[in-house]
Design a protein around this motif. Sequence first.
Motif, short mmCIF file in Angstrom:
data_model
loop_
_atom_site.label_atom_id
_atom_site.label_comp_id
_atom_site.label_asym_id
_atom_site.label_seq_id
_atom_site.Cartn_x
_atom_site.Cartn_y
_atom_site.Cartn_z
N ASP A 1 0.82 -1.21 0.00
CA ASP A 1 0.00 0.00 0.00
C ASP A 1 0.85 1.26 0.00
N SER A 2 1.99 1.22 0.69
CA SER A 2 2.88 2.38 0.72
C SER A 2 3.58 2.58 -0.62
N ALA A 3 3.94 1.48 -1.27
CA ALA A 3 4.52 1.59 -2.61
C ALA A 3 3.51 2.19 -3.58
N ALA B 1 3.95 4.69 4.70
CA ALA B 1 3.31 5.96 4.34
C ALA B 1 2.23 6.25 5.37
N VAL B 2 1.95 7.52 5.59
CA VAL B 2 0.85 7.91 6.47
C VAL B 2 -0.07 8.84 5.70
N ASP B 3 -1.36 8.55 5.74
CA ASP B 3 -2.36 9.38 5.06
C ASP B 3 -1.99 9.65 3.61
N GLY B 4 -1.39 8.64 2.95
CA GLY B 4 -1.00 8.77 1.56
C GLY B 4 0.31 9.50 1.33
N GLU B 5 0.99 9.92 2.41
CA GLU B 5 2.27 10.62 2.30
C GLU B 5 3.41 9.64 2.55
N TYR B 6 4.26 9.43 1.55
CA TYR B 6 5.33 8.43 1.64
C TYR B 6 6.42 8.91 2.59
N LEU B 7 6.88 8.02 3.48
CA LEU B 7 7.88 8.38 4.48
C LEU B 7 9.24 7.73 4.25
N GLY B 8 9.30 6.65 3.47
CA GLY B 8 10.57 5.97 3.26
C GLY B 8 10.47 4.50 3.66
N GLU B 9 11.62 3.86 3.92
CA GLU B 9 11.67 2.44 4.27
C GLU B 9 12.34 2.26 5.62
#
Length: 309
Positions: A142-144, A270-278
């Motif tokens: 989902d984050s990807a 990701a949080v709320d559709g904002e990607y944070l990294g790995e």
Amino acid sequence: MSSALVMLNPFAGGGRAAKLEEAIRTRIRTDHPGARFVVAGTIPEAHALIEDTPPDARIVLIGGDGTINRMLPPLVRTTRELGIVPLGSGNDVARALNLFTLAWPEALAHALTAPATTIDAGVVTFGEREVPFLACCTCGFDSAVALRALNGPRWLRGLPRYLLATLKELLFLRHWNLTVHCEGKPLRAGTALFASALNTPSFGSGIPAVPHARIDDGKLDLLVAGRFSRASAMVMLPRLLMGKHLSDARLHTNAFTGIEIHGSPDVPIAVDGEYLGETPHLMIDVLPASLRVVARSLPTTTNGTATTA
């Protein structure tokens, strides 16, 4: 409410919000002269504006889930109130608060004048970062997809943008070895497509991932997907869009107050559709009753299914 700050994110909705700036400014000047209207600049500048408001001020954000997420740090765990005018690409928070169907003038009036209620938020901790969220924290596939959606064509918004990103990510389908501890006890371990925590019933612009989730029950809801091939993922997608997916044995859902996830290889988040990294390790916790928001109504739950009161 002693004062109100209305903040517009000009980049929300692929620039759609910026096109309404003058109309919104005129409406506030005419109907809500006591409110201050600003166009958000940098995130630190926007945070400073919020922090300079009185403790009981109402902050009205014009944008989507990403806009709300970026402004959460000076709002969550304070007495300030949040109003929302949903003009973003996702708007899952607005859906959970029954605001999504409002036209912007109606949403603006409601955000400035209706009473506030208390809801939960979540927080993810990884490395030395602590990031609050309001809709979801996704880990894995989902984050990807969220990263692809953020980099997708500006003219495509909402669910079609997310579905296009999903189809592209399926071409490079990856799995992770995830170990999940819930409330300090082992919950699941093995190959997984994703492990996501939701505060709202939907993510990805209205996809009903955990239809029974509530935003005010003092818990978050974990959704874990095991191993899926490209073909089985494509078969599952229509069921997911209809909210008919939870009966599949490869999916697991669990309400929680705190979870810990170890991933190998490093898992994208990701949080709320904002990607944070790995990261190889993260913790997700609920922040119960930590945010005051203006809602039309909150869902009620009957036989495990969330409906709007």
